[in-house]
Write a protein that holds these residues in place. Structure first.
Motif, short mmCIF file in Angstrom:
data_model
loop_
_atom_site.label_atom_id
_atom_site.label_comp_id
_atom_site.label_asym_id
_atom_site.label_seq_id
_atom_site.Cartn_x
_atom_site.Cartn_y
_atom_site.Cartn_z
N LYS A 155 9.51 -4.06 -11.44
CA LYS A 155 8.89 -3.19 -10.21
C LYS A 155 9.77 -4.71 -9.38
O LYS A 155 9.62 -4.73 -7.75
N LYS A 156 9.93 -5.46 -9.32
CA LYS A 156 10.55 -6.54 -8.36
C LYS A 156 11.32 -6.61 -7.39
O LYS A 156 11.08 -6.61 -6.19
N TYR A 157 12.55 -5.04 -7.93
CA TYR A 157 12.73 -4.48 -6.67
C TYR A 157 12.93 -3.28 -5.87
O TYR A 157 14.15 -3.26 -5.93
N SER A 158 11.26 -3.41 -6.75
CA SER A 158 11.57 -1.55 -5.95
C SER A 158 11.11 -1.57 -4.50
O SER A 158 10.63 -2.66 -4.13
N ASP A 159 10.93 -0.17 -4.15
CA ASP A 159 10.71 -0.22 -2.56
C ASP A 159 9.77 0.04 -2.02
O ASP A 159 9.32 0.34 -0.84
N LYS A 160 9.03 -0.13 -3.27
CA LYS A 160 7.10 0.20 -2.48
C LYS A 160 6.10 -0.76 -3.58
O LYS A 160 6.54 -0.97 -4.74
N HIS A 161 5.41 -0.59 -2.94
CA HIS A 161 4.19 -1.96 -3.31
C HIS A 161 2.99 -2.44 -2.47
O HIS A 161 3.29 -1.34 -1.84
N PHE A 162 1.92 -2.62 -3.53
CA PHE A 162 0.79 -2.72 -3.84
C PHE A 162 -0.15 -3.58 -2.85
O PHE A 162 0.80 -4.23 -2.14
N ILE A 163 -0.57 -3.61 -1.84
CA ILE A 163 -0.89 -4.20 -0.42
C ILE A 163 -1.56 -5.22 -1.12
O ILE A 163 -1.21 -5.93 -0.61
N SER A 164 -1.44 -5.72 -2.39
CA SER A 164 -2.97 -6.98 -2.96
C SER A 164 -1.18 -7.36 -3.27
O SER A 164 -1.66 -8.98 -3.00
N ASP A 165 -0.16 -6.78 -3.56
CA ASP A 165 1.27 -7.67 -3.70
C ASP A 165 1.29 -8.63 -2.58
O ASP A 165 1.86 -9.10 -2.25
N GLU A 234 18.58 -10.74 15.58
CA GLU A 234 17.48 -12.35 15.79
C GLU A 234 16.35 -12.03 14.70
O GLU A 234 15.14 -12.47 15.18
N ASN A 235 16.38 -11.76 13.96
CA ASN A 235 15.01 -11.84 12.52
C ASN A 235 15.57 -13.03 11.41
O ASN A 235 17.22 -12.86 11.38
N ILE A 236 15.40 -12.75 10.45
CA ILE A 236 15.39 -13.47 9.18
C ILE A 236 15.09 -12.85 8.87
O ILE A 236 13.95 -12.27 8.24
N VAL A 237 15.70 -12.25 7.01
CA VAL A 237 15.60 -11.61 6.02
C VAL A 237 15.66 -12.26 5.37
O VAL A 237 17.18 -12.69 4.82
N PHE A 238 14.87 -11.92 4.26
CA PHE A 238 15.30 -12.10 2.47
C PHE A 238 14.42 -11.81 1.33
O PHE A 238 13.81 -10.86 2.48
N ARG A 239 13.81 -11.76 0.66
CA ARG A 239 13.31 -11.37 -0.70
C ARG A 239 12.29 -12.36 -1.40
O ARG A 239 12.22 -13.65 -0.90
N SER A 240 11.59 -11.57 -0.88
CA SER A 240 10.27 -12.79 -1.55
C SER A 240 10.02 -13.30 -2.81
O SER A 240 10.97 -12.22 -3.80
N PRO A 241 9.57 -14.18 -2.96
CA PRO A 241 9.68 -14.08 -4.64
C PRO A 241 8.88 -13.60 -5.78
O PRO A 241 10.00 -13.08 -7.02
N GLY A 242 8.50 -12.70 -4.98
CA GLY A 242 7.97 -11.01 -6.06
C GLY A 242 9.05 -10.28 -5.96
O GLY A 242 8.43 -9.08 -6.39
N GLY A 243 10.04 -9.84 -4.79
CA GLY A 243 11.03 -8.97 -4.60
C GLY A 243 10.57 -8.01 -3.65
O GLY A 243 11.15 -6.75 -3.54
N ILE A 244 9.44 -8.02 -2.60
CA ILE A 244 9.81 -7.69 -1.73
C ILE A 244 10.27 -8.33 -1.12
O ILE A 244 10.12 -9.56 0.43
N PRO A 245 10.77 -7.22 0.07
CA PRO A 245 11.91 -7.99 1.57
C PRO A 245 10.63 -7.91 2.85
O PRO A 245 9.69 -7.81 2.54
N VAL A 246 12.05 -9.59 2.95
CA VAL A 246 10.64 -9.95 4.57
C VAL A 246 11.63 -9.85 5.01
O VAL A 246 12.79 -10.32 5.05
N VAL A 247 10.68 -9.59 6.69
CA VAL A 247 10.89 -9.96 7.75
C VAL A 247 10.45 -11.09 8.70
O VAL A 247 9.41 -10.74 9.34
N ILE A 248 11.55 -11.53 9.24
CA ILE A 248 10.48 -12.21 10.39
C ILE A 248 10.76 -12.83 11.33
O ILE A 248 12.37 -12.59 11.86
#
Length: 577
Positions: A155-165, A234-248
């Motif tokens: 699931k680390k690189y799937s595009d949908k995640h539980f709110i708990s994660d 104008e954003n910083i983007v990466f993936r979290s350690p758990g594989g969720i896309p991050v937008v700052i």
């Protein structure tokens, strides 16, 4: 595969799947092994399969028989293999995905399918979460844990995640950003802040001076090395350690409050408030609210809502539905908070499919500051979950009596999660049901009934005078399966009429009742129980996710049994129709 030439790797993959499907179906193991061997050989061929077939050289390769050559020719010439397609369509499609989990081969997947009815990864994850694999022959606790670890890896690189994660990962990111040597103003925004049940990305708003942005970028690159951190629009983007896309999202300090509002709300909510602002003579842009004399100074989001005559609308409600109506009614101040929760129901112990003892569950609940729980193990027809027969019920009740005596400031209610049988009857006779403090009824089988059949089944169950609560009312598993067909409005109306309770199942895999039913629940004054459906001591904390659902639904705390005193609950449970 289209018009492109099929590669040896693609041919080999199809033969691997043929072998796996045959094993999953329990067919001739020698035939399956032949396909596996052919796949391994084809992967290592020195030339394209097509060339070797045309030259006749393939016939001299040991392990490649005539049947494999014929099937390969069909694949090469047409890009398809009817035999493969027919065989593949004969099994649930999710079984092949399950084979990607480390440690799960076809035999184990077949056992999960045949004995537990598991047909996809989502169902398997839930089965692990409620310890279905612990007592399954050939599995056990260690295997179950390895399966869960394998699922997390997939699931680390799937595009949908539980709110708990999403919450856990966003808290990790926020804690890292707090280590930035220059002071930052920041807040998690977007779907995580709104506590949506499924999220696609984590968004964080950061106010920072322009000259410090490159320094922040380098800091994040160092903190999350290997995460492909980069700037984008104008954003910083990466993936979290758990594989969720991050937008700052980066803004200047003067823009933080309007940007916090803008990036938190759904598009519909933002448009609703923007229209009200325009009606009041203001103009809203992403990073500012402009009045007749220029930019409006804002100290908090509450100031934005005050401009249009509304109280502060909590993030969970900002979905563009009926939150303005709710705000106008004054009910927003009545929303439940975690600090209101005094206890919870629907907890499993090691009498059925839980890991921990009754007392261990009590100790955990007391640590959380609770004053009550209900032990609600599975009923006897739930053979898959070690359901309790009458003799084991008597044993459990005796233990609960002893625990209640040992902890006089805490109450353990005697309950059961009774399977609703296909005709709507329950698992025990009335002489047994009347001995519980209350009964929870739930559907665990025959999900394929028609909507009318399923509705009548559930209605009959909740009309039983000993049933007080309906659990996970649609049976859905998020990211795994839709709920069964049911006329839920009719069921909710009957629950309200009978003064009974519907569960918000707080497991992040369920979150069922869905928050979108909130308006009807409020109109009917339906009573709610936020239940963790806990199968180990850690699960008791899942009540938090159910609280978010209740807040999104706009349900006032007074209608939620978890906020009641033990005395009030005792009186309610004693009341029979």
């Amino acid at each position: 595969m289209g018009a492109e030439k099929i590669t040896n790797e693609q041919i080999a993959e199809i033969f691997k799947e043929l072998g796996a499907i045959l094993e999953l179906k329990g067919e001739n193991p020698f035939k399956a092994r032949a396909y596996y061997n052919a796949a391994r050989i084809i992967e290592k061929l020195p030339a394209p399969m097509e060339e070797m077939i045309n030259s006749g050289e393939i016939a001299r390769i040991k392990g490649i028989g005539e049947a494999v050559i014929k099937k390969s020719k069909v694949l090469i010439e047409t890009g398809q293999l009817p035999y493969y397609e027919k065989l593949k369509s004969s099994i649930p499609p999710g079984l092949l995905e399950m084979l990607k989990i480390p440690g799960l081969g076809p035999r184990k997947v077949r056992k999960l399918w045949q004995e537990l009815g598991i047909t996809n990864i989502g169902e398997l994850e839930y089965a692990c979460d409620v310890n279905r694999l612990v007592s399954l022959e050939g599995f056990g606790l260690k295997t179950q844990q390895k399966v869960l670890e394998g699922i997390k890896f997939l699931k680390k690189y799937s595009d949908k995640h539980f709110i708990s994660d999403g919450i856990a990962e966003s808290e990790l990111i926020a804690s890292v950003l707090q280590e930035f040597p220059k002071a930052l103003q920041m807040h998690v925004v977007g779907s995580v802040r709104r506590r949506c049940e499924i999220i696609g990305e984590i968004e964080v708003l950061v106010a920072i001076e322009c000259e410090l942005r490159s320094e922040l970028l380098n800091f994040i690159k160092e903190a999350f090395s290997g995460a492909d951190v980069k700037e984008k629009d104008e954003n910083i983007v990466f993936r979290s350690p758990g594989g969720i896309p991050v937008v700052i999202h980066l803004v200047d300090k003067s823009s933080f409050i309007p940007a916090l509002f803008y990036f938190t709300g759904s598009d519909s909510h933002v448009r609703m408030i923007e229209k009200l602002l325009i009606d009041k003579g203001y103009r809203f842009v992403k990073n500012a609210i402009l009045g007749k004399t220029g930019r409006v100074n804002l100290n908090s989001e509450a100031d934005i809502y005050a401009l249009v005559g509304l109280p502060f609308i909590p993030p969970e409600l900002r979905e563009g539905r009926d939150e303005l109506e709710l705000a106008g009614s004054g009910e927003i101040s009545e929303l439940v908070k975690m600090s209101d929760i005094k206890g919870c129901f629907h907890i499993h112990s090691n009498y059925s499919d839980g890991i921990n003892s009754v007392e261990e569950m009590v100790i955990r609940a007391r640590e959380l500051g609770y004053s009550f729980i209900s032990i609600s193990d599975h009923s006897k027809s739930a053979f898959y979950a070690n359901g309790l027969d009458e003799a084991r019920l008597e044993q459990q009740w005796k233990e609960i009596d002893e625990i209640n005596e040992k902890y006089p400031d805490f109450r353990v209610f005697k309950s059961i999660e009774s399977d609703i049988l296909v005709d709507g009857s329950l698992d025990y006779e009335d002489r047994v049901l009347e001995k519980f403090d209350f009964v929870i009824a739930s559907v665990h089988s025959r999900f394929a009934l028609s909507a009318s059949e399923q509705t009548e089944r559930v209605l009959r169950a909740i009309r039983n005078p000993f049933v007080k609560m309906l659990a996970h009312p649609t049976g859905r598993l998020l990211l795994a399966r839709k709920g069964y067909e049911i006329d839920l409005e009719r069921v909710l109306r009957e629950i309200a009429k009978l003064d009974k309770v519907v569960e918000i199942n707080a497991s992040p895999h369920r979150l069922d009742l869905d928050w979108r039913w909130g308006k009807l629940v409020r109109e009917l004054n339906v009573k709610i129980a936020i239940n963790p459906d806990a199968h180990n001591v850690d699960d008791v904390s899942d009540v938090e996710y159910g609280v978010y659902v209740a807040r999104k639904a706009g349900i006032p705390g007074r209608n939620i049994l978890n906020t009641w005193s033990v005395e009030k609950l005792e009186a309610f449970f004693r009341k029979k129709e």
